[in-house]
Motif scaffolding. Structure first.
Motif, PDB file in Angstrom:
ATOM      1  N   HIS A 238       0.807  -1.227   0.000  1.00 52.21           N
ATOM      2  CA  HIS A 238       0.000   0.000   0.000  1.00 52.21           C
ATOM      3  C   HIS A 238       0.837   1.273   0.000  1.00 52.21           C
ATOM      4  CE1 HIS A 238      -3.834  -2.031   1.855  1.00 52.21           C
ATOM      5  NE2 HIS A 238      -3.438  -2.596   0.727  1.00 52.21           N
ATOM      6  N   GLU A 239       1.918   1.284   0.753  1.00 49.63           N
ATOM      7  CA  GLU A 239       2.643   2.532   1.010  1.00 49.63           C
ATOM      8  C   GLU A 239       3.983   2.660   0.296  1.00 49.63           C
ATOM      9  OE1 GLU A 239       1.168   4.851   2.605  1.00 49.63           O
ATOM     10  OE2 GLU A 239      -0.517   3.695   3.395  1.00 49.63           O
ATOM     11  N   ARG A 240       4.609   1.543  -0.046  1.00 51.29           N
ATOM     12  CA  ARG A 240       5.965   1.611  -0.593  1.00 51.29           C
ATOM     13  C   ARG A 240       6.022   1.332  -2.092  1.00 51.29           C
ATOM     14  NH1 ARG A 240       9.719   0.575   3.414  1.00 51.29           N
ATOM     15  NH2 ARG A 240      11.286   1.161   1.876  1.00 51.29           N
ATOM     16  N   CYS A 241       5.023   0.629  -2.604  1.00 49.87           N
ATOM     17  CA  CYS A 241       5.024   0.332  -4.034  1.00 49.87           C
ATOM     18  C   CYS A 241       4.550   1.542  -4.824  1.00 49.87           C
ATOM     19  CB  CYS A 241       4.116  -0.863  -4.336  1.00 49.87           C
ATOM     20  SG  CYS A 241       4.753  -2.433  -3.725  1.00 49.87           S
ATOM     21  N   ARG A 242       5.112   1.740  -5.994  1.00 43.17           N
ATOM     22  CA  ARG A 242       4.726   2.835  -6.874  1.00 43.17           C
ATOM     23  C   ARG A 242       4.423   2.291  -8.262  1.00 43.17           C
ATOM     24  NH1 ARG A 242       4.249   4.423  -2.702  1.00 43.17           N
ATOM     25  NH2 ARG A 242       5.137   6.243  -1.654  1.00 43.17           N
ATOM     26  N   PRO A 243       3.154   2.241  -8.682  1.00 41.82           N
ATOM     27  CA  PRO A 243       1.965   2.657  -7.930  1.00 41.82           C
ATOM     28  C   PRO A 243       1.596   1.653  -6.848  1.00 41.82           C
ATOM     29  CG  PRO A 243       1.337   1.707 -10.026  1.00 41.82           C
ATOM     30  CD  PRO A 243       2.833   1.762 -10.048  1.00 41.82           C
ATOM     31  N   PRO A 244       0.756   2.065  -5.861  1.00 34.06           N
ATOM     32  CA  PRO A 244       0.348   1.157  -4.786  1.00 34.06           C
ATOM     33  C   PRO A 244      -0.388  -0.067  -5.333  1.00 34.06           C
ATOM     34  CG  PRO A 244      -0.200   3.433  -4.247  1.00 34.06           C
ATOM     35  CD  PRO A 244       0.226   3.431  -5.681  1.00 34.06           C
ATOM     36  N   VAL A 245      -0.287  -1.176  -4.589  1.00 35.40           N
ATOM     37  CA  VAL A 245      -0.918  -2.433  -4.987  1.00 35.40           C
ATOM     38  C   VAL A 245      -1.988  -2.807  -3.968  1.00 35.40           C
ATOM     39  CG1 VAL A 245      -0.547  -4.898  -5.381  1.00 35.40           C
ATOM     40  CG2 VAL A 245       1.170  -3.246  -6.149  1.00 35.40           C
ATOM     41  N   ILE A 246      -3.160  -3.160  -4.454  1.00 29.89           N
ATOM     42  CA  ILE A 246      -4.222  -3.714  -3.606  1.00 29.89           C
ATOM     43  C   ILE A 246      -4.270  -5.207  -3.889  1.00 29.89           C
ATOM     44  CG2 ILE A 246      -6.681  -3.677  -3.050  1.00 29.89           C
ATOM     45  CD1 ILE A 246      -6.770  -0.798  -4.019  1.00 29.89           C
ATOM     46  N   HIS A 247      -4.096  -6.019  -2.863  1.00 29.88           N
ATOM     47  CA  HIS A 247      -3.984  -7.465  -3.059  1.00 29.88           C
ATOM     48  C   HIS A 247      -5.297  -8.094  -3.484  1.00 29.88           C
ATOM     49  CE1 HIS A 247      -3.576 -11.743  -2.000  1.00 29.88           C
ATOM     50  NE2 HIS A 247      -2.274 -11.577  -2.192  1.00 29.88           N
ATOM     51  N   ARG A 248      -6.384  -7.693  -2.875  1.00 30.61           N
ATOM     52  CA  ARG A 248      -7.749  -8.144  -3.168  1.00 30.61           C
ATOM     53  C   ARG A 248      -8.093  -9.546  -2.678  1.00 30.61           C
ATOM     54  NH1 ARG A 248     -11.079  -7.868  -8.375  1.00 30.61           N
ATOM     55  NH2 ARG A 248      -9.249  -8.622  -9.478  1.00 30.61           N
ATOM     56  N   ASP A 249      -7.126 -10.296  -2.166  1.00 36.63           N
ATOM     57  CA  ASP A 249      -7.459 -11.651  -1.708  1.00 36.63           C
ATOM     58  C   ASP A 249      -6.631 -12.035  -0.491  1.00 36.63           C
ATOM     59  OD1 ASP A 249      -9.015 -13.916  -1.842  1.00 36.63           O
ATOM     60  OD2 ASP A 249      -7.727 -14.961  -3.280  1.00 36.63           O
ATOM     61  N   ILE A 250      -6.530 -11.102   0.465  1.00 40.53           N
ATOM     62  CA  ILE A 250      -5.858 -11.414   1.731  1.00 40.53           C
ATOM     63  C   ILE A 250      -6.726 -12.399   2.510  1.00 40.53           C
ATOM     64  CG2 ILE A 250      -5.108 -10.459   3.967  1.00 40.53           C
ATOM     65  CD1 ILE A 250      -3.298  -9.592   1.722  1.00 40.53           C
ATOM     66  N   LYS A 251      -6.154 -13.543   2.843  1.00 37.94           N
ATOM     67  CA  LYS A 251      -6.863 -14.564   3.629  1.00 37.94           C
ATOM     68  C   LYS A 251      -5.837 -15.520   4.209  1.00 37.94           C
ATOM     69  CE  LYS A 251      -7.879 -17.278  -0.560  1.00 37.94           C
ATOM     70  NZ  LYS A 251      -8.944 -17.917  -1.342  1.00 37.94           N
ATOM     71  N   SER A 252      -6.253 -16.315   5.168  1.00 36.25           N
ATOM     72  CA  SER A 252      -5.296 -17.178   5.875  1.00 36.25           C
ATOM     73  C   SER A 252      -4.654 -18.212   4.960  1.00 36.25           C
ATOM     74  CB  SER A 252      -5.980 -17.866   7.062  1.00 36.25           C
ATOM     75  OG  SER A 252      -7.101 -18.626   6.633  1.00 36.25           O
ATOM     76  N   SER A 253      -5.348 -18.642   3.914  1.00 40.59           N
ATOM     77  CA  SER A 253      -4.752 -19.632   3.013  1.00 40.59           C
ATOM     78  C   SER A 253      -3.718 -19.001   2.078  1.00 40.59           C
ATOM     79  CB  SER A 253      -5.840 -20.334   2.187  1.00 40.59           C
ATOM     80  OG  SER A 253      -6.568 -19.405   1.428  1.00 40.59           O
ATOM     81  N   ASN A 254      -3.716 -17.672   1.970  1.00 47.99           N
ATOM     82  CA  ASN A 254      -2.709 -16.972   1.156  1.00 47.99           C
ATOM     83  C   ASN A 254      -1.596 -16.371   2.005  1.00 47.99           C
ATOM     84  OD1 ASN A 254      -3.870 -17.536  -1.306  1.00 47.99           O
ATOM     85  ND2 ASN A 254      -5.056 -15.644  -1.398  1.00 47.99           N
ATOM     86  N   ILE A 255      -1.558 -16.714   3.278  1.00 48.66           N
ATOM     87  CA  ILE A 255      -0.456 -16.325   4.165  1.00 48.66           C
ATOM     88  C   ILE A 255       0.340 -17.587   4.445  1.00 48.66           C
ATOM     89  CG2 ILE A 255       0.167 -15.391   6.422  1.00 48.66           C
ATOM     90  CD1 ILE A 255      -2.516 -13.839   6.321  1.00 48.66           C
ATOM     91  N   LEU A 256       1.546 -17.655   3.911  1.00 41.83           N
ATOM     92  CA  LEU A 256       2.367 -18.864   4.022  1.00 41.83           C
ATOM     93  C   LEU A 256       3.442 -18.693   5.078  1.00 41.83           C
ATOM     94  CD1 LEU A 256       2.775 -19.717   0.211  1.00 41.83           C
ATOM     95  CD2 LEU A 256       0.927 -20.355   1.799  1.00 41.83           C
ATOM     96  N   LEU A 257       3.852 -19.808   5.684  1.00 48.17           N
ATOM     97  CA  LEU A 257       4.794 -19.793   6.811  1.00 48.17           C
ATOM     98  C   LEU A 257       6.024 -20.633   6.487  1.00 48.17           C
ATOM     99  CD1 LEU A 257       2.082 -20.473   9.552  1.00 48.17           C
ATOM    100  CD2 LEU A 257       2.952 -18.245   8.826  1.00 48.17           C
ATOM    101  N   ASP A 258       7.206 -20.057   6.753  1.00 54.30           N
ATOM    102  CA  ASP A 258       8.430 -20.832   6.521  1.00 54.30           C
ATOM    103  C   ASP A 258       8.757 -21.676   7.754  1.00 54.30           C
ATOM    104  OD1 ASP A 258       9.647 -19.168   8.395  1.00 54.30           O
ATOM    105  OD2 ASP A 258      10.833 -18.049   6.929  1.00 54.30           O
ATOM    106  N   SER A 259       9.933 -22.266   7.764  1.00 52.58           N
ATOM    107  CA  SER A 259      10.293 -23.181   8.849  1.00 52.58           C
ATOM    108  C   SER A 259      10.360 -22.486  10.208  1.00 52.58           C
ATOM    109  CB  SER A 259      11.633 -23.851   8.549  1.00 52.58           C
ATOM    110  OG  SER A 259      12.646 -22.861   8.351  1.00 52.58           O
ATOM    111  N   SER A 260      10.552 -21.159  10.220  1.00 50.82           N
ATOM    112  CA  SER A 260      10.603 -20.394  11.470  1.00 50.82           C
ATOM    113  C   SER A 260       9.308 -19.628  11.732  1.00 50.82           C
ATOM    114  CB  SER A 260      11.783 -19.408  11.429  1.00 50.82           C
ATOM    115  OG  SER A 260      13.004 -20.091  11.259  1.00 50.82           O
ATOM    116  N   PHE A 261       8.274 -19.976  10.986  1.00 49.52           N
ATOM    117  CA  PHE A 261       6.955 -19.334  11.101  1.00 49.52           C
ATOM    118  C   PHE A 261       6.974 -17.856  10.711  1.00 49.52           C
ATOM    119  CE2 PHE A 261       6.409 -23.110  13.730  1.00 49.52           C
ATOM    120  CZ  PHE A 261       5.164 -23.564  13.321  1.00 49.52           C
TER     121      PHE A 261
END
Length: 410
Positions: A238-261
């Motif tokens: 939202h704040e650092r990309c030029r132009p800003p990006v709206i993800h439109r599909d933020i959800k728990s299944s699109n949040i991935l975790l590495d070996s250190s969470f």
């Protein structure tokens, strides 16, 4: 740039001098022959005016040289100003790209052929299947350099699938952040397309919370770290990309975790850049339970739509419940609708917290997180905070060793 400017100026000056010389050669100083009958008649017609042909040519030549010199100087000055302006703009763009991204610039991507990916996934066998997406499957892969990766196989069954594939490749090739999934490469065949990502060993937040383990691996502080990581990723978009990006599909299944969470946002197929999300420009998309009401009802999409979805994820972390729960074959219940009356009641809130983390946190911190979640899921988008404000609210709740500023007392 400066060398090119100097060279151009030299060329312009030489051309200018050549043109002056050409003018002088074309109009040489004239001898003064006897006046022609025409000039004699003109002189007699206009008493008091002496018409000398040689003098007139000299005057015209001088006027031509002066006007040409003035015009040439004006052109050179304009060119100098333009080059200085472009040089300054280029410097500003470079500085901006250091702090964010420039969506207009294309990043480097590795291109894989089908046989390489087929070998890396063991022929796309079921034992390597690690996830399912809207248009295809995700497989675990081991590339030739022994790098572990995740390969998303997208069946090119529709134009929509092709658009999402291209959109995701275009965006992820240009954006780089610790809390955004890294794109390793891609390839496209006639019937299928493939995207190669870094492998996230712990899978999705959805699988951790709602899968067989039911969130048992996620402590209170780990959940707050995941929320903070996600907020940092969204703030970057939202704040650092030029132009800003709206993800439109933020959800728990699109949040991935590495070996250190460590959490990273994935799946940019539906993402849009600022200025491309008018009501008539894009198709209404998203996941039930995460879609902001103003977007669902009126098609109004802003960065506050992502903030709403983040608020739902925060409620999942807090309560351990799915965003939409089925009550019967014909009735479903929204997590937001169910939780809102209880989130603001300090006597009820501790009773609805996920049993896995119940009584493991400072209740003051619990109330703070609940307050942030309530603000994020407000029906009116103007009442929701910016993701930057959410980020600043979460930092003091996360231990220093997990990326926050909270110092735990032993």
């Amino acid at each position: 740039m400066r060398k090119n400017l100097h060279l151009l100026l030299k060329v312009l000056v030489i051309q200018f001098l050549c043109s002056v010389y050409a003018c002088t050669a074309f109009y040489p100083p004239a001898s003064q022959p006897s006046p022609s009958p025409f000039y004699t008649s003109m002189a007699s017609f206009s008493p008091g005016i002496q018409m000398g042909r040689g003098q007139e040519q000299n005057k015209l030549l001088i006027a031509l040289i002066v006007s040409s010199s003035s015009l040439g100087l004006i052109v050179i000055c304009c060119l100098c100003f333009w080059f200085v302006y472009r040089s300054n703009q280029s410097t500003k763009t470079t500085k901006n790209s250091e702090s964010g991204i420039s969506i207009s610039k294309k990043g480097f991507m590795q291109s894989y052929d089908y046989k390489t990916l087929e070998k890396a996934t063991g022929g796309f066998k079921d034992s390597n299947l690690i996830g399912r997406g809207g248009f295809g499957l995700v497989y675990k892969a081991c590339l030739d350099n022994h790098t572990l990766a995740a390969v998303k196989k997208i069946e090119n069954v529709s134009q929509e699938a092709k658009r999402e594939f291209q959109n995701e490749v275009d965006l992820l090739s240009k954006i780089h952040h610790p809390n955004i999934i890294s794109l390793l490469g891609h390839t496209s065949e006639i019937s299928s397309s493939f995207i190669v990502y870094e492998l996230m060993e712990k899978g999705s937040l959805d699988a951790q919370l709602h899968g067989p383990s039911r969130g048992s691996a996620l402590t209170w502080h780990m959940r707050m770290k995941i929320a903070l990581d996600t907020a940092r990723g969204i703030e970057y978009l939202h704040e650092r990309c030029r132009p800003p990006v709206i993800h439109r599909d933020i959800k728990s299944s699109n949040i991935l975790l590495d070996s250190s969470f460590n959490a990273k946002i994935s799946d940019f197929g539906l993402a849009v850049t600022n200025g491309m999300h008018g009501k008539n420009n894009i198709k209404l998309s998203g996941t039930l339970g995460y879609v902001a009401p103003e977007y669902l009802l009126d098609g109004k999409l802003t960065d506050k739509s992502d903030v709403y979805a983040f608020g739902v994820v925060l409620l999942e972390l807090l309560l351990g419940r799915k965003p939409v729960e089925k009550l019967s074959s014909v009735q479903c219940q929204s997590l937001v609708t169910w939780a809102m009356p209880q989130l603001t009641d300090r006597s009820k809130l501790p009773k609805i917290v996920d049993p896995v983390i119940k009584d493991t946190m400072d209740h003051k911190h619990l109330y703070q997180v609940a307050a942030v979640a309530v603000l994020c899921v407000q029906p009116e988008p103007s009442y929701r905070p910016l993701i930057t404000d959410v980020l600043h609210s979460l930092v003091p709740l996360v231990p220093v060793e997990l990326g926050g500023t909270l110092r735990l007392t032993t």
